[in-house]
Design a protein around this motif. Sequence first.
Motif, PDB file in Angstrom:
ATOM      1  N   GLU A  92      47.444  52.256  35.393  1.00  0.00           N
ATOM      2  CA  GLU A  92      46.895  50.946  36.028  1.00  0.00           C
ATOM      3  C   GLU A  92      47.360  50.567  37.354  1.00  0.00           C
ATOM      4  OE1 GLU A  92      47.067  48.086  32.978  1.00  0.00           O
ATOM      5  OE2 GLU A  92      46.411  49.148  31.499  1.00  0.00           O
ATOM      6  N   ILE A  93      46.340  50.386  38.302  1.00  0.00           N
ATOM      7  CA  ILE A  93      46.839  50.324  39.743  1.00  0.00           C
ATOM      8  C   ILE A  93      46.057  49.015  40.312  1.00  0.00           C
ATOM      9  CG2 ILE A  93      46.602  51.195  41.930  1.00  0.00           C
ATOM     10  CD1 ILE A  93      46.067  54.237  40.655  1.00  0.00           C
ATOM     11  N   SER A  94      46.672  48.113  40.839  1.00  0.00           N
ATOM     12  CA  SER A  94      46.173  46.929  41.392  1.00  0.00           C
ATOM     13  C   SER A  94      46.716  46.586  42.688  1.00  0.00           C
ATOM     14  CB  SER A  94      46.274  45.781  40.380  1.00  0.00           C
ATOM     15  OG  SER A  94      47.402  45.775  40.130  1.00  0.00           O
ATOM     16  N   VAL A  95      45.999  45.773  43.403  1.00  0.00           N
ATOM     17  CA  VAL A  95      46.488  45.550  44.903  1.00  0.00           C
ATOM     18  C   VAL A  95      47.081  43.925  44.895  1.00  0.00           C
ATOM     19  CG1 VAL A  95      45.720  45.146  47.039  1.00  0.00           C
ATOM     20  CG2 VAL A  95      44.994  47.094  45.807  1.00  0.00           C
ATOM     21  N   GLY A 100      53.284  32.737  49.134  1.00  0.00           N
ATOM     22  CA  GLY A 100      51.888  33.361  49.443  1.00  0.00           C
ATOM     23  C   GLY A 100      51.207  34.532  49.149  1.00  0.00           C
ATOM     24  N   THR A 101      52.142  35.099  48.133  1.00  0.00           N
ATOM     25  CA  THR A 101      51.557  36.514  47.366  1.00  0.00           C
ATOM     26  C   THR A 101      50.766  35.943  46.105  1.00  0.00           C
ATOM     27  OG1 THR A 101      53.775  37.554  48.206  1.00  0.00           O
ATOM     28  CG2 THR A 101      52.250  38.339  46.326  1.00  0.00           C
ATOM     29  N   GLY A 102      49.561  36.331  46.282  1.00  0.00           N
ATOM     30  CA  GLY A 102      48.600  36.187  45.079  1.00  0.00           C
ATOM     31  C   GLY A 102      49.063  36.932  43.923  1.00  0.00           C
ATOM     32  N   SER A 103      48.261  36.834  42.709  1.00  0.00           N
ATOM     33  CA  SER A 103      48.461  37.580  41.559  1.00  0.00           C
ATOM     34  C   SER A 103      47.737  38.733  41.877  1.00  0.00           C
ATOM     35  CB  SER A 103      48.161  36.779  40.437  1.00  0.00           C
ATOM     36  OG  SER A 103      46.725  36.448  40.683  1.00  0.00           O
ATOM     37  N   PRO A 104      47.975  39.811  40.904  1.00  0.00           N
ATOM     38  CA  PRO A 104      47.557  41.256  40.912  1.00  0.00           C
ATOM     39  C   PRO A 104      46.022  41.102  40.684  1.00  0.00           C
ATOM     40  CG  PRO A 104      49.482  41.402  39.769  1.00  0.00           C
ATOM     41  CD  PRO A 104      49.454  40.023  39.606  1.00  0.00           C
ATOM     42  N   GLY A 105      45.123  41.829  41.848  1.00  0.00           N
ATOM     43  CA  GLY A 105      43.642  41.910  41.471  1.00  0.00           C
ATOM     44  C   GLY A 105      43.588  42.486  40.413  1.00  0.00           C
ATOM     45  N   PRO A 106      41.914  42.971  40.008  1.00  0.00           N
ATOM     46  CA  PRO A 106      41.449  43.743  38.955  1.00  0.00           C
ATOM     47  C   PRO A 106      42.167  45.278  39.055  1.00  0.00           C
ATOM     48  CG  PRO A 106      40.028  42.597  39.872  1.00  0.00           C
ATOM     49  CD  PRO A 106      40.896  42.370  40.859  1.00  0.00           C
ATOM     50  N   ALA A 107      42.344  45.743  38.044  1.00  0.00           N
ATOM     51  CA  ALA A 107      43.225  46.923  37.724  1.00  0.00           C
ATOM     52  C   ALA A 107      42.104  48.099  37.872  1.00  0.00           C
ATOM     53  CB  ALA A 107      43.978  46.950  36.659  1.00  0.00           C
ATOM     54  N   LEU A 108      42.371  49.369  38.404  1.00  0.00           N
ATOM     55  CA  LEU A 108      41.950  50.592  38.198  1.00  0.00           C
ATOM     56  C   LEU A 108      42.806  51.219  37.333  1.00  0.00           C
ATOM     57  CD1 LEU A 108      39.911  53.139  39.266  1.00  0.00           C
ATOM     58  CD2 LEU A 108      41.767  53.437  40.914  1.00  0.00           C
ATOM     59  N   SER A 165      46.857  25.961  50.236  1.00  0.00           N
ATOM     60  CA  SER A 165      46.101  27.057  50.345  1.00  0.00           C
ATOM     61  C   SER A 165      46.603  27.901  49.073  1.00  0.00           C
ATOM     62  CB  SER A 165      46.641  27.822  51.574  1.00  0.00           C
ATOM     63  OG  SER A 165      46.286  27.310  52.684  1.00  0.00           O
ATOM     64  N   GLU A 166      45.287  28.534  48.595  1.00  0.00           N
ATOM     65  CA  GLU A 166      45.472  29.466  47.382  1.00  0.00           C
ATOM     66  C   GLU A 166      45.858  30.705  48.078  1.00  0.00           C
ATOM     67  OE1 GLU A 166      45.532  28.720  44.204  1.00  0.00           O
ATOM     68  OE2 GLU A 166      45.126  26.872  44.218  1.00  0.00           O
ATOM     69  N   PRO A 167      46.807  31.306  47.413  1.00  0.00           N
ATOM     70  CA  PRO A 167      47.287  32.789  47.590  1.00  0.00           C
ATOM     71  C   PRO A 167      45.954  33.800  47.477  1.00  0.00           C
ATOM     72  CG  PRO A 167      48.944  31.735  46.518  1.00  0.00           C
ATOM     73  CD  PRO A 167      48.028  30.769  46.566  1.00  0.00           C
ATOM     74  N   PRO A 168      45.781  34.765  48.023  1.00  0.00           N
ATOM     75  CA  PRO A 168      44.771  35.555  47.953  1.00  0.00           C
ATOM     76  C   PRO A 168      44.956  36.411  46.802  1.00  0.00           C
ATOM     77  CG  PRO A 168      46.065  36.434  49.727  1.00  0.00           C
ATOM     78  CD  PRO A 168      46.727  35.318  49.297  1.00  0.00           C
ATOM     79  N   VAL A 169      43.537  36.893  46.255  1.00  0.00           N
ATOM     80  CA  VAL A 169      43.528  37.704  45.068  1.00  0.00           C
ATOM     81  C   VAL A 169      42.395  38.712  45.538  1.00  0.00           C
ATOM     82  CG1 VAL A 169      43.301  38.297  42.738  1.00  0.00           C
ATOM     83  CG2 VAL A 169      44.628  36.219  43.581  1.00  0.00           C
ATOM     84  N   PRO A 170      42.704  40.017  45.455  1.00  0.00           N
ATOM     85  CA  PRO A 170      41.077  40.699  45.499  1.00  0.00           C
ATOM     86  C   PRO A 170      40.147  40.654  44.419  1.00  0.00           C
ATOM     87  CG  PRO A 170      43.257  42.139  45.748  1.00  0.00           C
ATOM     88  CD  PRO A 170      43.735  40.822  45.400  1.00  0.00           C
ATOM     89  N   ILE A 171      38.774  40.747  44.805  1.00  0.00           N
ATOM     90  CA  ILE A 171      37.904  40.337  43.866  1.00  0.00           C
ATOM     91  C   ILE A 171      37.520  41.685  43.005  1.00  0.00           C
ATOM     92  CG2 ILE A 171      35.259  40.191  43.514  1.00  0.00           C
ATOM     93  CD1 ILE A 171      35.487  38.120  46.004  1.00  0.00           C
ATOM     94  N   ALA A 172      37.637  42.938  43.648  1.00  0.00           N
ATOM     95  CA  ALA A 172      37.449  44.253  43.023  1.00  0.00           C
ATOM     96  C   ALA A 172      38.568  45.057  42.975  1.00  0.00           C
ATOM     97  CB  ALA A 172      36.239  45.072  43.922  1.00  0.00           C
ATOM     98  N   PRO A 173      38.574  46.067  41.922  1.00  0.00           N
ATOM     99  CA  PRO A 173      39.633  46.854  41.819  1.00  0.00           C
ATOM    100  C   PRO A 173      39.635  48.133  42.812  1.00  0.00           C
ATOM    101  CG  PRO A 173      38.126  47.566  40.125  1.00  0.00           C
ATOM    102  CD  PRO A 173      37.561  46.135  40.883  1.00  0.00           C
ATOM    103  N   PRO A 174      40.848  48.506  43.271  1.00  0.00           N
ATOM    104  CA  PRO A 174      40.967  49.634  44.153  1.00  0.00           C
ATOM    105  C   PRO A 174      39.934  50.661  43.745  1.00  0.00           C
ATOM    106  CG  PRO A 174      43.077  49.619  43.024  1.00  0.00           C
ATOM    107  CD  PRO A 174      42.113  48.417  42.454  1.00  0.00           C
TER     108      PRO A 174
END
Length: 432
Positions: A264-267, A276-284, A193-202
């Motif tokens: 810079e804020i990311s999820v 199981g922790t994915g890399s940070p998603g795109p940053a706001l 399983s690939e750890p989850p990463v958000p597609i969009a920034p917060p």
Amino acid sequence: GSFMLVNTSGRFAGQKAHLLMPHLKENDTHCIDFHYYVSSKSGASPGTLNVYVKVNDGPIGNPVWNTSITATWNRAELAISTFWPNFYQVVFEVVTSGHSGYVAIDEVKVLGHPCTKTPHFLRLQSVEVNAGQFATFQCTANGGTDSGDRLWLQVISSLPNVLISGERRDSERNVKREKLRALHLVIIPYCFSEPPVPIAPPQLSSVGATYLWIQLNANSINGDGPIIQREVEYRTSSGSWYDIQPVDSTSYKIGHLDPDTEYEISVLLTRPGEGGTGSPGPALKTRTKCADPMRGPRRLEVVEIKSRQITISWEPFGYNVTRCHRYNLTVHYRYQAGGQEQVREEVSWDTESSHPQHTITNLSPYTNVSIKLVLMNPEGRKESQELVVQTDEDVPSAVPLESIQGSTFEEKIFLQWREPAQTYGVITLYEV
């Protein structure tokens, strides 16, 4: 049962003979039961008898069983498991050594039940592991075995070159570390399983001087769920400071921030299992507001006083006082002139200096001047204490000529006149 006899006389070393069994697809463990005989009059081995298991018509792999010399008929059992939709085929192979003799296989039976002596592996459940991590699983072999027997385990996964190693436990007290050999015996269902990463920034909801409200906006992901933990990572755009906070809702208030600072804020999202922790998603990227200045300038002092100008200084201040990178400092002063109060203000540009000062010019001599500094940013203003300074005296203006009047007497002339229009101080002497 099948039968195979190989006469190795007159054969050079390395020639091969094969006996292929039918494909087996039953979702179960099978026992391959057979008799074998390898003998020669010279005592030298006539060849090697190998047994292979081909899975899904794949490569033949390494032998799961072999022997070189017996001199008598012997019986062997091989326990082999497969699970639908996979199938396998047992291959008997004789490789000649160049010596004369016979290699025979007889009474080959495929029994639809576990062997009586040879251990067999119970079916393994699916093993789920996050990419880049190690999977841990237990595979249990049932049946009697001697301590010298070897257990062979094959892993077929969706990814190539998966290295499997483990421990063989004959009992709880006797643990022997050994490689589990990959020899096409058991198929382990694997899931990477690939750890989850958000597609969009917060998304930004509201902004303060020391806080930011955000919406996580993390419903669409790359990778695999389920999501069991959400975290917000935020850092200053300039500098190495950062922090991570767990979040249990779709919106979050990030507090204790610095005013007028870009962040810079990311999820970060986590699925079950180690790694199981994915890399940070795109940053706001966003900036906090300015805050009201902490206080006004301090230690307002006079550096120099002249008749028509005053130079003042004050204690240096920085961002910890201004609470904003955009601000200005103005000099406010007032004095009496011509019977009326004059009020003025000037911008001071000497705010970055380690010894800041400002000179007020075009003042009237011998006049009380009230001075204060005002620190302003987009959010508010703070004033210094007021300083009252008197300018120095200066040369008075001329006595008005038309005001001079003379009265003559026998022995004297009496003169009188008006004061100068601007005395610029205390007049101590008139000379005639």
